[in-house]
Scaffold this active site. Structure first.
Site, PDB file in Angstrom:
ATOM      1  N   LYS A  71       8.807 -17.058  20.768  1.00 21.18           N
ATOM      2  CA  LYS A  71       9.539 -16.676  19.538  1.00 21.18           C
ATOM      3  C   LYS A  71       9.736 -15.164  19.445  1.00 21.18           C
ATOM      4  O   LYS A  71       9.287 -14.504  18.500  1.00 21.18           O
ATOM      5  CB  LYS A  71       8.838 -17.194  18.277  1.00 21.18           C
ATOM      6  CG  LYS A  71       8.773 -18.712  18.198  1.00 21.18           C
ATOM      7  CD  LYS A  71       8.294 -19.200  16.840  1.00 21.18           C
ATOM      8  CE  LYS A  71       8.218 -20.697  16.736  1.00 21.18           C
ATOM      9  NZ  LYS A  71       7.132 -21.320  17.510  1.00 21.18           N
TER      10      LYS A  71
HETATM   11  O1  S5P Z   1      10.237 -24.855  13.550  1.00 19.03           O
HETATM   12  C1  S5P Z   1       9.346 -24.918  14.377  1.00 19.03           C
HETATM   13  C2  S5P Z   1       9.485 -24.350  15.653  1.00 19.03           C
HETATM   14  C3  S5P Z   1       8.476 -24.518  16.579  1.00 19.03           C
HETATM   15  S1  S5P Z   1       8.758 -23.968  18.178  1.00 19.03           S
HETATM   16  N1  S5P Z   1       8.204 -25.613  14.112  1.00 19.03           N
HETATM   17  C4  S5P Z   1       7.188 -25.754  15.016  1.00 19.03           C
HETATM   18  O2  S5P Z   1       6.197 -26.420  14.692  1.00 19.03           O
HETATM   19  N2  S5P Z   1       7.297 -25.170  16.270  1.00 19.03           N
HETATM   20  C5  S5P Z   1       6.208 -25.279  17.264  1.00 19.03           C
HETATM   21  O3  S5P Z   1       6.050 -26.662  17.600  1.00 19.03           O
HETATM   22  C6  S5P Z   1       4.842 -24.804  16.795  1.00 19.03           C
HETATM   23  O4  S5P Z   1       4.634 -23.459  17.137  1.00 19.03           O
HETATM   24  C7  S5P Z   1       3.879 -25.720  17.526  1.00 19.03           C
HETATM   25  O5  S5P Z   1       3.582 -25.188  18.799  1.00 19.03           O
HETATM   26  C8  S5P Z   1       4.673 -27.015  17.723  1.00 19.03           C
HETATM   27  C9  S5P Z   1       4.361 -28.117  16.727  1.00 19.03           C
HETATM   28  O6  S5P Z   1       3.051 -28.575  16.860  1.00 19.03           O
HETATM   29  P1  S5P Z   1       2.521 -29.866  16.068  1.00 19.03           P
HETATM   30  O7  S5P Z   1       1.062 -29.898  16.430  1.00 19.03           O
HETATM   31  O8  S5P Z   1       2.739 -29.640  14.599  1.00 19.03           O
HETATM   32  O9  S5P Z   1       3.279 -31.049  16.604  1.00 19.03           O
END
Ligand code: S5P
Length: 259
Positions: free
Chosen positions: A94
């Site tokens: 990011k």
């Molecule tokens: O809008 C976003 C963009 C990203 S890249 N929302 C997110 O959650 N992410 C990333 O996706 C976040 O940094 C994390 O690594 C992943 C989601 O993880 P989870 O455990 O909630 O599925």
């Protein structure tokens, strides 16, 4: 033609970017639109997940700076596993600074991201210079960039005007921008890949503003291409089985939209 109705291999033919072509070919061959968000803090764990879950995914997303024991041999091994199991490496850095600064952050420092991660992402917030700074380093290596057009987190500041400006910036750099991090399909061009985080089996949220929708909502209803799953897999009692389940749900949702 409506890009929602096209197979991934048909879409690969519409793009001249080698990374888009490779990713779409992996998706088609492995029948998976699942990306693992490997948000772990030990390199042993990261490599174990890459080995065990690699066959189920088209892409492995890292936050390499959360490893407490990083050294460059970890990403060398990760590259070998990516080639063995045929998935793309995506460092979720990011980037969000001026072009000059991000070019150093991308190429140098401890992580030398450009040398091993063929895909990165950036916030378009600082303006087109951020893309130019990253492209200067990444284009020669055939790397690609995703612009973060929308986020999954509650209360984020990305309104529709911001998203539209992000799309315009992508168009101006189509040789390097291969798609978006988004919550919904943004445009009908089959060459752009829409990747979406905030995915779990059931809708919900976490304690820190993350919001989840299901694979079917993300792929079938909202027209995204790739689901990015972290804790839905990593916190499951059996992560490999969970990955297989998400792979199946993601692929079924994709198939259902072809009908
Ligand atoms: O809008 C976003 C963009 C990203 S890249 N929302 C997110 O959650 N992410 C990333 O996706 C976040 O940094 C994390 O690594 C992943 C989601 O993880 P989870 O455990 O909630 O599925």
């Amino acid at each position: 033609m409506n890009s929602l109705k096209m197979s991934f291999s048909e879409r690969a033919k519409t793009s001249s970017h080698p990374l888009t072509q490779r990713l779409l070919a992996f998706m088609d061959a492995k029948q998976t639109n699942l990306a693992l968000s490997a948000d772990v803090t030990s390199s042993k764990e990261l490599l174990r997940y890459a080995e065990e879950i690699g066959p189920e995914i088209c892409l492995l997303k890292t936050h390499i700076d959360i490893l407490h024991d990083f050294d460059f041999s970890v990403v060398k091994r990760l590259r070998e596993l990516a080639d063995k199991h045929q998935f793309i490496l995506f460092e979720d850095r990011k980037f969000a600074d001026i072009g000059h600064t991000v070019s150093h952050q991308y190429q140098g420092g401890v992580y030398r991201i450009a040398d091993w991660a063929e895909l990165i992402n950036a916030h378009p917030l600082p303006g087109p210079g951020i893309i130019e700074g990253l492209k200067k380093i990444g284009l020669l290596k055939n790397n690609g960039l995703l612009l973060i057009a929308q986020m999954s987190s509650k209360g984020n500041l990305m309104n529709s005007e911001y998203t539209q400006q992000c799309i315009a910036m992508a168009h101006a750099h189509k040789d390097f921008v291969i798609g978006f991090i988004t919550q919904e399909k943004l445009l009908n061009d089959p060459g752009y890949i829409h990747m979406t985080p905030g995915i779990q089996i059931a809708e919900g949220k976490d304690q820190l503003g993350q919001q989840y929708v299901t694979p079917a909502m993300a792929i079938r209803d909202r027209g995204n291409d790739v689901i990015i799953v972290g804790r839905g897999i990593l916190s499951a009692p059996n992560p490999v089985e969970a990955a297989k389940k998400y792979k199946q749900l993601g692929w079924e949702a994709f198939q259902s939209r072809l009908k």
